[in-house]
Design a protein around this motif. Structure first.
Motif, short mmCIF file in Angstrom:
data_model
loop_
_atom_site.label_atom_id
_atom_site.label_comp_id
_atom_site.label_asym_id
_atom_site.label_seq_id
_atom_site.Cartn_x
_atom_site.Cartn_y
_atom_site.Cartn_z
N LEU A 99 -26.19 -39.54 47.54
CA LEU A 99 -27.25 -39.64 47.77
C LEU A 99 -28.70 -40.55 46.96
CD1 LEU A 99 -29.62 -39.64 48.97
CD2 LEU A 99 -30.39 -37.60 48.66
N LEU A 100 -28.17 -39.95 45.26
CA LEU A 100 -28.50 -40.86 44.19
C LEU A 100 -28.13 -42.12 44.18
CD1 LEU A 100 -30.00 -40.70 41.46
CD2 LEU A 100 -28.29 -39.91 40.31
N GLY A 101 -26.57 -42.98 44.48
CA GLY A 101 -26.47 -44.28 45.05
C GLY A 101 -26.98 -44.53 45.56
N ARG A 108 -27.14 -38.96 53.78
CA ARG A 108 -26.33 -38.04 52.72
C ARG A 108 -27.44 -36.64 52.50
NH1 ARG A 108 -21.65 -40.27 50.78
NH2 ARG A 108 -22.12 -42.34 51.01
N PHE A 109 -28.83 -37.53 53.23
CA PHE A 109 -29.08 -36.20 52.86
C PHE A 109 -29.24 -35.14 53.37
CE2 PHE A 109 -33.55 -33.86 53.78
CZ PHE A 109 -33.64 -33.56 52.31
N ARG A 110 -28.73 -35.28 55.05
CA ARG A 110 -28.67 -34.66 56.36
C ARG A 110 -27.08 -34.19 55.93
NH1 ARG A 110 -25.48 -36.37 60.07
NH2 ARG A 110 -25.61 -38.41 59.68
N ARG A 111 -25.87 -34.48 55.12
CA ARG A 111 -25.11 -34.21 54.68
C ARG A 111 -25.14 -33.43 53.59
NH1 ARG A 111 -20.03 -35.61 57.68
NH2 ARG A 111 -19.25 -35.17 55.61
N MET A 112 -26.01 -33.28 53.01
CA MET A 112 -26.58 -32.80 51.42
C MET A 112 -25.54 -33.20 50.92
SD MET A 112 -27.16 -28.57 52.38
CE MET A 112 -25.84 -28.47 54.12
N TYR A 172 -16.54 -39.75 53.61
CA TYR A 172 -16.17 -38.85 53.95
C TYR A 172 -17.82 -38.72 55.06
CZ TYR A 172 -13.40 -36.05 51.75
OH TYR A 172 -12.01 -35.56 50.51
N TRP A 173 -18.99 -39.36 54.91
CA TRP A 173 -19.86 -39.47 55.58
C TRP A 173 -19.00 -40.59 57.80
CZ3 TRP A 173 -20.10 -44.68 57.82
CH2 TRP A 173 -19.53 -45.28 57.15
N VAL A 174 -18.17 -40.81 57.24
CA VAL A 174 -18.04 -42.10 59.01
C VAL A 174 -17.36 -40.57 59.70
CG1 VAL A 174 -16.35 -43.41 56.82
CG2 VAL A 174 -15.28 -41.59 57.55
N ASP A 175 -17.27 -38.76 59.11
CA ASP A 175 -16.54 -38.18 60.44
C ASP A 175 -18.38 -38.06 60.89
OD1 ASP A 175 -15.42 -37.68 58.65
OD2 ASP A 175 -16.09 -35.77 57.44
N ASP A 176 -18.97 -38.43 60.72
CA ASP A 176 -20.60 -38.48 61.85
C ASP A 176 -20.51 -39.94 62.25
OD1 ASP A 176 -20.52 -36.38 60.31
OD2 ASP A 176 -22.99 -36.64 59.22
N PHE A 177 -19.67 -40.78 62.09
CA PHE A 177 -19.51 -41.48 63.41
C PHE A 177 -18.08 -42.00 63.88
CE2 PHE A 177 -22.47 -41.93 60.13
CZ PHE A 177 -23.88 -42.54 60.60
N ALA A 218 -32.50 -52.96 53.01
CA ALA A 218 -32.92 -52.01 51.57
C ALA A 218 -33.22 -50.41 53.24
CB ALA A 218 -34.64 -51.88 50.87
N LEU A 219 -33.94 -50.80 54.13
CA LEU A 219 -34.06 -50.29 55.59
C LEU A 219 -32.88 -49.98 55.74
CD1 LEU A 219 -36.57 -52.50 57.34
CD2 LEU A 219 -37.16 -49.90 56.39
N PHE A 220 -31.42 -50.62 55.79
CA PHE A 220 -30.19 -50.28 55.64
C PHE A 220 -29.29 -49.12 54.60
CE2 PHE A 220 -25.53 -50.22 55.36
CZ PHE A 220 -25.16 -50.09 56.16
N MET A 221 -29.74 -48.98 53.75
CA MET A 221 -29.87 -47.98 52.66
C MET A 221 -30.85 -47.20 52.87
SD MET A 221 -27.15 -48.84 51.40
CE MET A 221 -26.93 -47.44 50.36
N SER A 222 -32.04 -46.98 53.36
CA SER A 222 -32.74 -45.34 54.02
C SER A 222 -32.50 -44.49 54.70
CB SER A 222 -34.03 -45.66 54.30
OG SER A 222 -34.07 -46.79 55.37
N GLY A 223 -31.22 -45.86 55.78
CA GLY A 223 -30.58 -44.50 56.58
C GLY A 223 -28.91 -44.23 55.64
N ALA A 224 -27.98 -45.23 55.05
CA ALA A 224 -27.75 -44.09 53.84
C ALA A 224 -28.58 -43.22 53.57
CB ALA A 224 -26.80 -45.31 53.85
#
Length: 126
Positions: A103-105, A94-98, A39-44, A84-90
């Motif tokens: 987020l754990l994955g 996830r954090f922003r979308r709660m 569902y994160w794709v809704d933001d992009f 790793a930097l890419f995954m910090s963005g991911a």
């Protein structure tokens, strides 16, 4: 340790290649229908999703090809750092979308890429 790092790099490259190909070949709507975790794709925008898929594919390629071909193998841990930097963005998305469970994955992937980079820079450099 060298074998462990090769197996880890191969598994991560395979997983990210599969994800990248899905993002590059599917429409935004069909990619979203793959499951609740997408569902994160809704933001992009569709273009941003294609750019994300391209970045993942380039990073996955960088995990294997430079070392396997012996051409500038230092690019392998550099690719791991980039992912790793890419995954910090991911994880930030996830954090922003709660989306705490997902987020754990993302944090696990971030840790695996960091371990791979450390392993190739320090433990078993090429």
């Amino acid at each position: 340790m060298n074998i462990v790092l090769w197996i880890l790099a191969g598994a991560l490259a395979l997983a990210f290649t599969a994800g990248a190909l899905a993002q590059l070949t599917k429409t935004k709507e069909s990619y979203r229908r793959l499951g609740r975790s997408q569902y994160w794709v809704d933001d992009f925008t569709s273009g941003q999703i294609k750019a994300i898929g391209t970045t993942k594919l380039i990073g996955a390629t960088g995990l294997i090809l430079p070392a396997a071909l012996g051409i500038v193998p230092v690019l392998t841990p550099v690719a791991a750092c980039g992912l790793a930097l890419f995954m910090s963005g991911a994880a930030t998305t996830r954090f922003r979308r709660m989306e705490w469970n997902y987020l754990l994955g993302d944090l696990v992937f971030l840790g695996l890429f960091a371990f791979l980079a450390w392993g190739r820079f320090v433990l078993e450099p090429f």
